[in-house]
Motif scaffolding. Structure first.
Motif, PDB file in Angstrom:
ATOM      1  N   SER A   1       0.833  -1.187   0.000  1.00 19.13           N
ATOM      2  CA  SER A   1       0.000   0.000   0.000  1.00 19.13           C
ATOM      3  C   SER A   1       0.873   1.244   0.000  1.00 19.13           C
ATOM      4  N   SER A   2       0.600   2.171  -0.932  1.00 18.82           N
ATOM      5  CA  SER A   2       1.410   3.391  -1.037  1.00 18.82           C
ATOM      6  C   SER A   2       1.229   4.286   0.185  1.00 18.82           C
ATOM      7  N   THR A   3       0.186   4.057   0.953  1.00 23.30           N
ATOM      8  CA  THR A   3       0.001   4.879   2.149  1.00 23.30           C
ATOM      9  C   THR A   3       0.607   4.233   3.388  1.00 23.30           C
ATOM     10  N   LEU A   4       0.920   2.941   3.307  1.00 28.67           N
ATOM     11  CA  LEU A   4       1.518   2.266   4.472  1.00 28.67           C
ATOM     12  C   LEU A   4       3.025   2.084   4.330  1.00 28.67           C
ATOM     13  N   GLU A   5       3.488   1.987   3.072  1.00 22.74           N
ATOM     14  CA  GLU A   5       4.934   1.890   2.848  1.00 22.74           C
ATOM     15  C   GLU A   5       5.253   2.579   1.529  1.00 22.74           C
ATOM     16  N   ILE A   6       6.543   2.868   1.317  1.00 26.26           N
ATOM     17  CA  ILE A   6       6.899   3.579   0.084  1.00 26.26           C
ATOM     18  C   ILE A   6       7.184   2.552  -1.000  1.00 26.26           C
ATOM     19  N   PRO A   7       6.368   2.554  -2.069  1.00 25.09           N
ATOM     20  CA  PRO A   7       6.569   1.543  -3.114  1.00 25.09           C
ATOM     21  C   PRO A   7       7.841   1.817  -3.906  1.00 25.09           C
ATOM     22  N   GLU A   8       8.359   0.777  -4.517  1.00 24.57           N
ATOM     23  CA  GLU A   8       9.498   0.903  -5.415  1.00 24.57           C
ATOM     24  C   GLU A   8       9.014   1.591  -6.693  1.00 24.57           C
ATOM     25  N   ALA A   9       9.732   2.611  -7.149  1.00 27.41           N
ATOM     26  CA  ALA A   9       9.359   3.269  -8.407  1.00 27.41           C
ATOM     27  C   ALA A   9      10.295   2.792  -9.503  1.00 27.41           C
ATOM     28  N   ARG A  10       9.755   2.056 -10.451  1.00 26.48           N
ATOM     29  CA  ARG A  10      10.585   1.524 -11.547  1.00 26.48           C
ATOM     30  C   ARG A  10      10.478   2.412 -12.775  1.00 26.48           C
ATOM     31  N   ARG A  11      11.471   2.292 -13.660  1.00 20.67           N
ATOM     32  CA  ARG A  11      11.461   3.120 -14.870  1.00 20.67           C
ATOM     33  C   ARG A  11      10.312   2.746 -15.792  1.00 20.67           C
ATOM     34  N   VAL A  12      10.065   1.466 -15.913  1.00 23.55           N
ATOM     35  CA  VAL A  12       8.898   1.035 -16.679  1.00 23.55           C
ATOM     36  C   VAL A  12       7.788   0.773 -15.668  1.00 23.55           C
ATOM     37  N   PRO A  13       6.646   1.446 -15.828  1.00 24.82           N
ATOM     38  CA  PRO A  13       5.581   1.258 -14.847  1.00 24.82           C
ATOM     39  C   PRO A  13       5.193  -0.216 -14.740  1.00 24.82           C
ATOM     40  N   ARG A  14       5.072  -0.679 -13.529  1.00 23.45           N
ATOM     41  CA  ARG A  14       4.735  -2.082 -13.332  1.00 23.45           C
ATOM     42  C   ARG A  14       3.261  -2.325 -13.641  1.00 23.45           C
ATOM     43  N   HIS A  15       2.426  -1.358 -13.287  1.00 25.37           N
ATOM     44  CA  HIS A  15       0.976  -1.482 -13.497  1.00 25.37           C
ATOM     45  C   HIS A  15       0.472  -0.220 -14.214  1.00 25.37           C
ATOM     46  N   VAL A  16      -0.114  -0.411 -15.381  1.00 26.83           N
ATOM     47  CA  VAL A  16      -0.706   0.683 -16.149  1.00 26.83           C
ATOM     48  C   VAL A  16      -2.221   0.474 -16.174  1.00 26.83           C
ATOM     49  N   ALA A  17      -2.967   1.512 -15.826  1.00 29.32           N
ATOM     50  CA  ALA A  17      -4.438   1.436 -15.834  1.00 29.32           C
ATOM     51  C   ALA A  17      -4.956   2.476 -16.820  1.00 29.32           C
ATOM     52  N   ILE A  18      -5.822   2.047 -17.724  1.00 28.74           N
ATOM     53  CA  ILE A  18      -6.247   2.945 -18.817  1.00 28.74           C
ATOM     54  C   ILE A  18      -7.767   3.078 -18.907  1.00 28.74           C
ATOM     55  N   ILE A  19      -8.242   4.325 -18.986  1.00 26.99           N
ATOM     56  CA  ILE A  19      -9.636   4.575 -19.373  1.00 26.99           C
ATOM     57  C   ILE A  19      -9.630   4.780 -20.887  1.00 26.99           C
ATOM     58  N   MET A  20     -10.181   3.800 -21.569  1.00 24.24           N
ATOM     59  CA  MET A  20     -10.169   3.791 -23.041  1.00 24.24           C
ATOM     60  C   MET A  20     -11.361   4.613 -23.517  1.00 24.24           C
ATOM     61  N   ASP A  21     -11.171   5.900 -23.702  1.00 20.76           N
ATOM     62  CA  ASP A  21     -12.308   6.772 -24.025  1.00 20.76           C
ATOM     63  C   ASP A  21     -12.127   7.413 -25.396  1.00 20.76           C
ATOM     64  N   GLY A  22     -13.253   7.678 -26.046  1.00 25.34           N
ATOM     65  CA  GLY A  22     -13.215   8.408 -27.318  1.00 25.34           C
ATOM     66  C   GLY A  22     -13.631   7.583 -28.526  1.00 25.34           C
ATOM     67  N   ASN A  23     -14.122   6.375 -28.301  1.00 25.13           N
ATOM     68  CA  ASN A  23     -14.547   5.528 -29.426  1.00 25.13           C
ATOM     69  C   ASN A  23     -15.687   6.177 -30.212  1.00 25.13           C
ATOM     70  N   GLY A  24     -16.657   6.713 -29.484  1.00 23.79           N
ATOM     71  CA  GLY A  24     -17.832   7.310 -30.122  1.00 23.79           C
ATOM     72  C   GLY A  24     -17.433   8.504 -30.969  1.00 23.79           C
ATOM     73  N   ARG A  25     -16.564   9.359 -30.420  1.00 20.99           N
ATOM     74  CA  ARG A  25     -16.137  10.554 -31.162  1.00 20.99           C
ATOM     75  C   ARG A  25     -15.286  10.179 -32.368  1.00 20.99           C
ATOM     76  N   TRP A  26     -14.484   9.128 -32.222  1.00 23.86           N
ATOM     77  CA  TRP A  26     -13.677   8.653 -33.369  1.00 23.86           C
ATOM     78  C   TRP A  26     -14.612   8.298 -34.525  1.00 23.86           C
ATOM     79  N   ALA A  27     -15.694   7.585 -34.205  1.00 23.62           N
ATOM     80  CA  ALA A  27     -16.646   7.164 -35.233  1.00 23.62           C
ATOM     81  C   ALA A  27     -17.383   8.372 -35.813  1.00 23.62           C
ATOM     82  N   LYS A  28     -17.800   9.272 -34.928  1.00 27.83           N
ATOM     83  CA  LYS A  28     -18.575  10.436 -35.364  1.00 27.83           C
ATOM     84  C   LYS A  28     -17.775  11.283 -36.353  1.00 27.83           C
TER      85      LYS A  28
END
Ligand code: IPE
Ligand code: IPE
Ligand code: MG
Length: 265
Positions: free
Chosen positions: A6-33
């Motif tokens: 937990s980032s609030t209980l201990e300091i996580p290791e920061a790597r050069r390549v992000p270990r976990h990437v979370a993406i909101i995949m938005d804009g499909n409708g506008r791409w089509a429009k």
């Protein structure tokens, strides 16, 4: 549970390549429009972007990729669009899971599955079981997912198993019940499509995640766009509450040249 830091209980290791990437995949409708196509054509092209980004993340050494595919609020859309998205999900499972498995991808779905058709739920369970022991990349699809739903279902399940915790519980008590209990907290959050909001995606675990917003519409998001996000991430100083001076000398996320990204581990 492995990987829980937990980032609030201990300091996580920061790597050069992000270990976990979370993406909101938005804009499909506008791409089509923009192309005078129906919105669903954008969702179809969005699937291709998913394929590209999954491959690119694997090549770059990202270990966890979490994609927001359908929010708990997306049921508010027109019935035909919702039904198309469900069919697309079924088709994607039927067509892609074999390839994911061959490529060492562990497949997971997070969200409230109770509202899905039995066929979809069965395909999800089968895909999760087939790929459970892969460990090159963990791909989590957030479907009928909401950050608030997640926290509430976690509290409810925790209290169901440990009624004594009603008197008081802490982060460590709750963590095993969150839907992403198998993943470290996201290092990098990306939202495509220009909006700068979280839209009820993972709320709890974004506490110290680096946020990146791009106007690129999801169907246009490719490996080069991912690299731009990773380079932006590498220029951040992740302090987790400390001052700059307190950071160890090697804590900076020194920028990697794009050409080197695919060799990084
Ligand atoms: C994201 O694209 C996909 C889903 C929410 C399922 P949108 O469908 O939200 O596309 P825009 O935001 O209308 O362009
Ligand atoms: C967020 O996008 C959900 C997904 C990408 C699945 P939305 O398009 O639903 O978000 P809002 O409504 O613009 O906030
Ligand atoms: Mg949208």
């Amino acid at each position: 549970m492995t990987n829980i830091a937990s980032s609030t209980l201990e300091i996580p290791e920061a790597r050069r390549v992000p270990r976990h990437v979370a993406i909101i995949m938005d804009g499909n409708g506008r791409w089509a429009k923009q192309r005078y196509l129906p919105r669903v054509a954008g969702h179809q092209r969005g699937m291709e972007a998913v394929r590209n980004v999954v491959r690119a993340c694997g090549e770059r050494g990202v270990e966890y990729l979490t994609l927001f595919a359908f929010s708990s609020e997306n049921w508010r859309r027109p019935a035909e669009e919702v039904s198309f998205l469900m069919q697309l999900f079924v088709m994607a499972l039927e067509q892609e899971v074999g390839k994911l498995h061959e490529n060492g991808v562990r497949f997971k779905v997070i969200g409230d599955l109770s509202r899905f058709e039995p066929k979809l739920t069965r395909l999800i369970r089968e895909a999760e079981a087939l790929t459970a022991y892969n460990h090159r990349l963990t791909l989590s699809i957030a479907a009928n997912y909401g950050g608030r739903w997640d926290v509430l279902q976690a509290v409810n399940r925790m209290l169901g198993e440990h009624p004594e915790l009603a008197a008081g519980f802490n982060e460590r008590d709750l963590a095993p019940y969150l839907a992403l209990n198998y993943a470290p907290e996201p290092d990098l959050f990306i939202r495509t499509g220009g909006e700068q909001r979280i839209s009820n995606f993972v709320l709890w675990q974004l506490a110290y995640t680096e946020l990146y917003f791009t106007d690129t519409l999801w169907p246009d998001f490719d490996a080069a766009a991912l690299d731009r996000a990773i380079i932006s991430y590498q220029q951040r100083e992740r302090r987790f509450g400390r001052t700059s001076e307190q950071l160890p000398a090697d804590a900076g996320l020194a920028t990697l040249r794009v050409e080197n990204l695919s060799d990084a581990d």
